[in-house]
Scaffold this motif. Structure first.
Motif, PDB file in Angstrom:
ATOM      1  N   GLN A  69       0.831  -1.206   0.000  1.00  0.00           N
ATOM      2  CA  GLN A  69       0.000   0.000   0.000  1.00  0.00           C
ATOM      3  C   GLN A  69       0.861   1.251   0.000  1.00  0.00           C
ATOM      4  N   ALA A  70       1.956   1.217   0.751  1.00  0.00           N
ATOM      5  CA  ALA A  70       2.873   2.354   0.786  1.00  0.00           C
ATOM      6  C   ALA A  70       3.573   2.518  -0.556  1.00  0.00           C
ATOM      7  N   TYR A  71       4.008   1.396  -1.152  1.00  0.00           N
ATOM      8  CA  TYR A  71       4.653   1.485  -2.459  1.00  0.00           C
ATOM      9  C   TYR A  71       3.715   2.092  -3.491  1.00  0.00           C
ATOM     10  N   ASP A  72       2.448   1.686  -3.444  1.00  0.00           N
ATOM     11  CA  ASP A  72       1.461   2.239  -4.380  1.00  0.00           C
ATOM     12  C   ASP A  72       1.303   3.741  -4.170  1.00  0.00           C
ATOM     13  N   ALA A  73       1.299   4.164  -2.900  1.00  0.00           N
ATOM     14  CA  ALA A  73       1.170   5.595  -2.599  1.00  0.00           C
ATOM     15  C   ALA A  73       2.379   6.359  -3.114  1.00  0.00           C
ATOM     16  N   PHE A  74       3.561   5.803  -2.947  1.00  0.00           N
ATOM     17  CA  PHE A  74       4.769   6.460  -3.450  1.00  0.00           C
ATOM     18  C   PHE A  74       4.747   6.534  -4.974  1.00  0.00           C
ATOM     19  N   ASP A  75       4.342   5.446  -5.624  1.00  0.00           N
ATOM     20  CA  ASP A  75       4.289   5.441  -7.091  1.00  0.00           C
ATOM     21  C   ASP A  75       3.313   6.495  -7.613  1.00  0.00           C
ATOM     22  N   LYS A  76       2.155   6.599  -6.954  1.00  0.00           N
ATOM     23  CA  LYS A  76       1.169   7.598  -7.364  1.00  0.00           C
ATOM     24  C   LYS A  76       1.682   9.010  -7.119  1.00  0.00           C
ATOM     25  N   THR A  77       2.453   9.176  -6.055  1.00  0.00           N
ATOM     26  CA  THR A  77       3.020  10.486  -5.749  1.00  0.00           C
ATOM     27  C   THR A  77       4.041  10.892  -6.806  1.00  0.00           C
ATOM     28  N   VAL A  78       4.895   9.963  -7.189  1.00  0.00           N
ATOM     29  CA  VAL A  78       5.869  10.249  -8.247  1.00  0.00           C
ATOM     30  C   VAL A  78       5.143  10.621  -9.538  1.00  0.00           C
ATOM     31  N   ALA A  79       4.088   9.878  -9.865  1.00  0.00           N
ATOM     32  CA  ALA A  79       3.320  10.165 -11.080  1.00  0.00           C
ATOM     33  C   ALA A  79       2.667  11.542 -10.996  1.00  0.00           C
ATOM     34  N   ALA A  80       2.149  11.896  -9.824  1.00  0.00           N
ATOM     35  CA  ALA A  80       1.522  13.214  -9.654  1.00  0.00           C
ATOM     36  C   ALA A  80       2.553  14.324  -9.813  1.00  0.00           C
ATOM     37  N   TYR A  81       3.749  14.102  -9.290  1.00  0.00           N
ATOM     38  CA  TYR A  81       4.814  15.102  -9.421  1.00  0.00           C
ATOM     39  C   TYR A  81       5.233  15.263 -10.881  1.00  0.00           C
ATOM     40  N   LYS A  82       5.321  14.170 -11.594  1.00  0.00           N
ATOM     41  CA  LYS A  82       5.708  14.260 -13.002  1.00  0.00           C
ATOM     42  C   LYS A  82       4.657  15.032 -13.800  1.00  0.00           C
ATOM     43  N   ALA A  83       3.395  14.860 -13.424  1.00  0.00           N
ATOM     44  CA  ALA A  83       2.325  15.567 -14.121  1.00  0.00           C
ATOM     45  C   ALA A  83       2.330  17.058 -13.803  1.00  0.00           C
ATOM     46  N   GLN A  84       2.581  17.406 -12.538  1.00  0.00           N
ATOM     47  CA  GLN A  84       2.543  18.821 -12.149  1.00  0.00           C
ATOM     48  C   GLN A  84       3.832  19.558 -12.488  1.00  0.00           C
ATOM     49  N   PHE A  85       4.944  18.819 -12.553  1.00  0.00           N
ATOM     50  CA  PHE A  85       6.240  19.446 -12.844  1.00  0.00           C
ATOM     51  C   PHE A  85       6.863  18.773 -14.073  1.00  0.00           C
ATOM     52  N   PRO A  86       6.289  19.002 -15.248  1.00  0.00           N
ATOM     53  CA  PRO A  86       6.725  18.291 -16.459  1.00  0.00           C
ATOM     54  C   PRO A  86       8.130  18.634 -16.928  1.00  0.00           C
TER      55      PRO A  86
END
Length: 368
Positions: A69-86
């Protein structure tokens, strides 16, 4: 016997020679033994080179975990950062050696490799990469002990502590730091309180919503970070008196103290919802909060000298204290899984990008 011993010695010598030859990296059969540090650094170097797309990077620094569950949260966070900071390459690091080692060993879930911040920072400075701007974003909740480690990683890098980075590169690179979730006593605390109330005001109308933070251990309160838990509870209670914030490691603010505050407010029964006040729902959330450990014997608990009940989860404690608290009232979500809360971390990253490069010879921590 002598012949047998001599034969065994000869065989061992041959095997040893073969082993060294197999590890040899050159035609002269010289032995090249790489320590773990070198192996890890090479692995991170290769990942950064393969993934480099821009001349700026964001390094997210989490304590770590060994739960899917933590790994999934980290993966989603990285994806969100890539989207907001292209315009930035985004990477994730763990600061806990224990979490790194246990993740590699496959504790709880499949094996996965994570690396400490110094490996990433060094890789960012390698030939063929040399990012012009590096933003380090702390994924800590409070500006406490773990955040202090993040600051020290950056100071060591900026000051070339190991002497293995090009000084001319360090003189020109821009380093910036994104602060923890509850860095500011007013702005951040109030923003998080609003986000949590927006999400859980329905639960607060049904009963108590008790948030479980980590806290700094014993009486060692790095940069007065523990006060953020008290301030957050105060901010939440402007919305509802059913909100409480306790910790697993802050003296005077264990689950027993949360109970005392509830009872002082006249809450003697009813539902108790429990929610991790941590970036992820990992070991503390699954065990200290929602686990089945219980030291309830003969109708009572034994309190230690700090006023805490040991070997007992929040779920079992409140249940045995007469409240409606069970698996159905466990809200097992880390703060990074809550989009509105995660956005506050991302706002800190944007603030760091928009702000001046920091002087890493000095502390970045609040004093109140």
């Amino acid at each position: 016997m002598k012949k047998i011993n001599l034969l065994m010695i000869a065989m061992m010598a041959i095997i040893t020679s073969m082993s060294f030859t197999a590890c040899s990296d050159d035609d002269d059969n010289d032995v090249v033994v790489k320590n773990n540090y070198t192996v890890y650094q090479e692995a991170v170097n290769n990942m950064v080179k393969a993934q480099k797309r821009h001349d700026k990077a964001i390094l997210l620094v989490a304590f770590g975990s060994t739960w899917q569950q933590a790994y999934d949260a980290f993966d989603k966070t990285v994806a969100a950062y890539k989207a907001q900071f292209p315009d930035y390459d985004v990477f994730l690091s763990f600061s806990s050696a224990i979490c790194i080692n246990r993740a590699a060993a496959g504790e709880n879930v499949a094996s996965r490799n994570f690396y400490a911040p110094p490996f990433w920072l060094t890789a960012f400075a390698q030939d063929g990469v040399k990012y012009k701007e590096i933003v380090i974003q702390s994924l800590q909740v409070v500006p406490g002990e773990e955040y202090g480690r993040v600051v020290n990683y950056i100071k060591d890098f900026a000051n070339n502590a190991n002497g293995d980075i090009d000084d001319s590169y360090l003189a020109g690179v821009t380093l910036k730091l994104g602060v923890p979730l509850l860095q500011d006593a007013e702005t951040d605390v109030n923003a998080v309180a609003k986000a949590l109330n927006d999400l859980y005001k329905g639960k607060a109308a049904e009963g108590v919503v008790a948030f479980m933070g980590h806290g700094n251990p014993d009486s060692y309160d790095t940069y007065k970070a523990n006060v953020r838990y008290t301030q957050l509870e105060e901010a939440l209670q402007t919305y509802s008196k059913n909100y409480y914030v306790g910790t697993v490691d802050m003296m005077g603010n264990f689950k027993t103290h949360v109970l005392a505050r509830m009872q002082a407010n006249g809450i003697m029964s009813g539902k108790v919802f429990c929610h991790p006040l941590m970036s992820i729902d990992g070991d503390h959330g699954h065990n200290d909060m929602a686990g089945d450990d219980d030291a309830f014997e003969n109708g009572k608990y034994e309190y230690n000298e700090e006023g805490e009940v040991e070997d007992t989860s929040w779920k079992m404690f409140f249940k045995n204290m007469g409240y409606d608290c069970d698996n159905s009232t466990m809200i097992e979500k880390g703060l990074l899984e809550l989009n509105s809360v995660r956005q506050i971390w991302m706002n800190h990253t944007q603030d760091a990008i928009d702000g001046e490069a920091l002087d890493f010879y000095h502390s970045k921590n609040p004093e109140e």
